[in-house]
Design an enzyme around this catalytic site. Sequence first.
Site, PDB file in Angstrom:
ATOM      1  N   CYS A   1       8.393  19.554  18.880  1.00  0.00           N
ATOM      2  CA  CYS A   1       8.197  20.839  18.209  1.00  0.00           C
ATOM      3  C   CYS A   1       7.181  21.684  18.978  1.00  0.00           C
ATOM      4  O   CYS A   1       7.464  22.818  19.382  1.00  0.00           O
ATOM      5  CB  CYS A   1       7.727  20.615  16.774  1.00  0.00           C
ATOM      6  SG  CYS A   1       8.970  19.854  15.722  1.00  0.00           S
TER       7      CYS A   1
ATOM      8  N   HIS B   1       7.775  24.807  10.684  1.00  0.00           N
ATOM      9  CA  HIS B   1       8.047  23.436  10.248  1.00  0.00           C
ATOM     10  C   HIS B   1       8.581  23.477   8.812  1.00  0.00           C
ATOM     11  O   HIS B   1       8.051  24.212   7.966  1.00  0.00           O
ATOM     12  CB  HIS B   1       6.777  22.580  10.292  1.00  0.00           C
ATOM     13  CG  HIS B   1       6.610  21.850  11.575  1.00  0.00           C
ATOM     14  ND1 HIS B   1       5.511  22.013  12.403  1.00  0.00           N
ATOM     15  CD2 HIS B   1       7.404  20.933  12.193  1.00  0.00           C
ATOM     16  CE1 HIS B   1       5.640  21.230  13.467  1.00  0.00           C
ATOM     17  NE2 HIS B   1       6.775  20.566  13.361  1.00  0.00           N
TER      18      HIS B   1
ATOM     19  N   GLU C   1       3.619  28.040  12.392  1.00  0.00           N
ATOM     20  CA  GLU C   1       2.714  27.591  13.458  1.00  0.00           C
ATOM     21  C   GLU C   1       2.244  28.802  14.268  1.00  0.00           C
ATOM     22  O   GLU C   1       3.045  29.562  14.792  1.00  0.00           O
ATOM     23  CB  GLU C   1       3.428  26.590  14.373  1.00  0.00           C
ATOM     24  CG  GLU C   1       3.923  25.332  13.659  1.00  0.00           C
ATOM     25  CD  GLU C   1       2.806  24.418  13.159  1.00  0.00           C
ATOM     26  OE1 GLU C   1       1.629  24.636  13.536  1.00  0.00           O
ATOM     27  OE2 GLU C   1       3.111  23.484  12.399  1.00  0.00           O
TER      28      GLU C   1
END
Length: 198
Positions: A149, A168, A85
Amino acid sequence: MPSTKKKVVVTGFGPFSGHRVNASWVSVQELARLGLTNDIDLIISEIPVEYCTVKTIIPSLWKQHNPDLIVHVGVSSIAMELTLEQQAHNDGYDKHDISGSCPPTQCCVEGADTCIKSDIDMQHVCNEVNNMPIKIKTIVSNDAGRYLCDFSYYQSLHIDKRKAAFIHVPPLGCPYTAEEIAEGLRAVILSMLKHMAL
């Protein structure tokens, strides 16, 4: 004499709806068994899927350990590979946590930027890891999902965007084992540290 070892904190999440065993925490524990390198101290921590706890635990991890890098790991039911991410969002947190709560203003840090990007070039890391002889592959994402998250990642980026990352992982067995995921996490983290040192 102070230690010259680098310090890396890696977190995984506890159980939540649909994930009685959270692949992120299982994989992080497997990473701890695997280790990084002899000159890196690896500290792992399990974080409950709870907004109010995240707001307390993450700043305390930074304060207690003063890490060279902190990597949050979460599970995504739609992930097919390791998903790096690049950024996190400050608002839109309207999904309830395991306690049935969400932030009163649906915001992570009041008055802060809408979005913060990590200084770590995730595409660069992704390209390097995908050229390694390991089973699992990586991709880059710009949307960590507006749940715990994204929320936890924003907390860390707000503290120090030079030293924070989020990965993730897919659910266990879809198609990777915890060992294969841990091997990928190790490769990604070592690549991040290498690029941070340049």
